[in-house]
Scaffold this active site. Structure first.
Site, PDB file in Angstrom:
ATOM      1  N   LYS A 106       0.839  -1.099   0.190  1.00 46.41           N
ATOM      2  CA  LYS A 106      -0.146  -0.295  -0.077  1.00 46.41           C
ATOM      3  C   LYS A 106       0.863   1.444  -0.075  1.00 46.41           C
ATOM      4  O   LYS A 106       1.656   1.624   0.694  1.00 46.41           O
ATOM      5  CB  LYS A 106      -0.731   0.065   1.281  1.00 46.41           C
ATOM      6  CG  LYS A 106      -1.668   0.922   1.456  1.00 46.41           C
ATOM      7  CD  LYS A 106      -2.629   1.137   2.574  1.00 46.41           C
ATOM      8  CE  LYS A 106      -3.666   2.193   2.615  1.00 46.41           C
ATOM      9  NZ  LYS A 106      -4.321   2.149   3.863  1.00 46.41           N
ATOM     10  N   LYS A 141      -2.107  -1.530  -3.975  1.00 45.93           N
ATOM     11  CA  LYS A 141      -3.133  -0.333  -3.812  1.00 45.93           C
ATOM     12  C   LYS A 141      -2.156   1.034  -3.695  1.00 45.93           C
ATOM     13  O   LYS A 141      -1.259   0.913  -2.869  1.00 45.93           O
ATOM     14  CB  LYS A 141      -3.728  -0.449  -2.579  1.00 45.93           C
ATOM     15  CG  LYS A 141      -4.765   0.802  -2.082  1.00 45.93           C
ATOM     16  CD  LYS A 141      -5.173   0.707  -0.736  1.00 45.93           C
ATOM     17  CE  LYS A 141      -6.007   1.832  -0.463  1.00 45.93           C
ATOM     18  NZ  LYS A 141      -6.593   1.836   0.818  1.00 45.93           N
ATOM     19  N   ARG A 151     -10.324  10.162   2.202  1.00 45.96           N
ATOM     20  CA  ARG A 151     -10.087  10.775   3.501  1.00 45.96           C
ATOM     21  C   ARG A 151     -11.180  11.795   3.714  1.00 45.96           C
ATOM     22  O   ARG A 151     -11.434  12.048   4.993  1.00 45.96           O
ATOM     23  CB  ARG A 151      -8.698  11.230   3.446  1.00 45.96           C
ATOM     24  CG  ARG A 151      -7.565  10.139   3.587  1.00 45.96           C
ATOM     25  CD  ARG A 151      -6.200  10.849   3.617  1.00 45.96           C
ATOM     26  NE  ARG A 151      -5.270   9.616   3.463  1.00 45.96           N
ATOM     27  CZ  ARG A 151      -3.890   9.505   3.557  1.00 45.96           C
ATOM     28  NH1 ARG A 151      -3.300  10.889   3.670  1.00 45.96           N
ATOM     29  NH2 ARG A 151      -3.327   8.710   3.289  1.00 45.96           N
TER      30      ARG A 151
END
Ligand code: PBG
Ligand code: ZN
Length: 324
Positions: free
Chosen positions: A195, A248, A205
């Site tokens: 990630k 990711k 977020r």
């Protein structure tokens, strides 16, 4: 082979021929749909930076999960927005937390739908970091203890797969050990193994209000410049008991998906993240690109790179397009 003996266009001429020689298959079976769960009743709050996506109360999340199941999508991944944030993110492992309630309610309504729960603390901490902070740094091993509690609480609620996403060292081993100790040997682990510290998480977020209040996540998430390190991270997680490994984000990291798929004999997931979704939506809304074709092309690229499981906010749209 040279022209004119070889004419590539011979097998591109009709849809039948193209179907015969197609190398990559994109199917509804590949899709996983993310759901944001929040407190309340009857809440379906649009996320402004992710047009078409919502924050749901548990009752509404169940409806959304059922719609995904009806569309043939095999799995959903749950994120939680707690009632109250605190320094350690204690609502993450609350027996009656929002994700725990969502797991129970979704498994009750759709027992065959695979329910995955993201396990991290940035949505739950008042500072927005992915664990316990000590002297302005993420305390790895203290955070692991809370992660172990969290995944066990998900398992108690009936989750099929836990997905630790904090990029803590030893996080897969900590999850496997605590699950096994509590008798949850059948609960699988999908590890966010590679990630990256990515700007593409911006809309997410916003949605869950998890931007770090001080500093950034570069002390635990990976440097976008590194691919060999991704192989190292994935290999560690496999050794610690990961059942599925993830890369990711997806689009800027298709090469990483490919090396990981070549290295590791496990199912590979990739996360087509919020910023990637937002880019397509913004361009499509302006009439600059064809949304449907762009979505299918993008997801096909991830399959071609080697991903088996595509976590995508476009899952519902893709399922509809693939059914045609
Ligand atoms: C938190 C987490 C993040 C995402 C999923 N879990 C991002 C972050 O580090 O802030 C990103 C998902 C997205 O952007 O769609 N550990
Ligand atoms: Zn986090």
């Amino acid at each position: 082979m040279n022209f004119p003996d070889y004419r590539g266009r011979r097998v591109r001429r009709t849809e039948g021929l193209r179907r015969m020689v197609r190398e990559t298959r994109l199917s509804v079976d590949n899709l996983c749909y993310p759901l944001f769960c929040a407190p309340g009743q009857g809440v379906q709050k649009p996320i402004s930076s992710m047009p078409g996506q919502h924050v749901w109360s548990v009752d509404k999340a169940v409806d959304a999960a059922a719609a995904a199941y009806d569309a043939g999508i095999p799995s959903v991944i749950l994120f939680g927005i707690p009632e109250k944030k605190d320094a350690v993110g204690s609502e993450a492992w609350a027996a009656n937390g929002v994700v725990q309630r969502a797991i129970k309610a979704i498994k009750k309504r759709c027992p065959e739908l695979v329910v995955i729960a993201d396990a991290c603390f940035c949505e739950y901490t008042d500072h927005g970091h992915c664990g316990v902070i000590h002297e302005r740094e993420l305390d790895n091993d203290a955070s692991l203890e809370n992660l172990a509690r969290t995944v066990v609480s998900y398992a108690r609620a009936g989750v099929d797969i836990v997905a630790p996403s904090g990029m803590l060292d030893g996080f897969v081993g900590a999850c496997r050990e605590s699950l096994d100790e509590e008798g949850f040997t059948k609960t699988a682990i999908m590890a966010y193994s590679a990630k990256y510290a990515s700007a593409y998480y911006g809309p997410f977020r916003d949605a869950v209000d998890s931007a770090p209040q001080h500093g950034d996540r570069r002390g635990y998430q990976m440097d976008p410049a590194n691919a060999a390190e991704a192989v190292r991270e994935v290999t560690m997680d496999v050794g610690e008991g990961a059942d599925i490994v993830m890369v990711k984000p997806a689009l800027a990291y298709l090469d990483v998906i490919r090396v990981v798929a070549d290295e590791v004999n496990l199912p590979i997931a990739c996360y087509n993240v919020s910023g990637e979704y937002a880019m397509i939506e913004a361009a499509a809304a302006n009439g600059w690109i064809d949304r449907d074709r762009t979505v299918l092309e993008t997801l096909t690229g991830m399959r071609r790179a080697g991903a088996d499981i595509l976590i995508t906010y476009h899952a519902m749209l893709a399922a509809k397009l693939l059914a045609k």
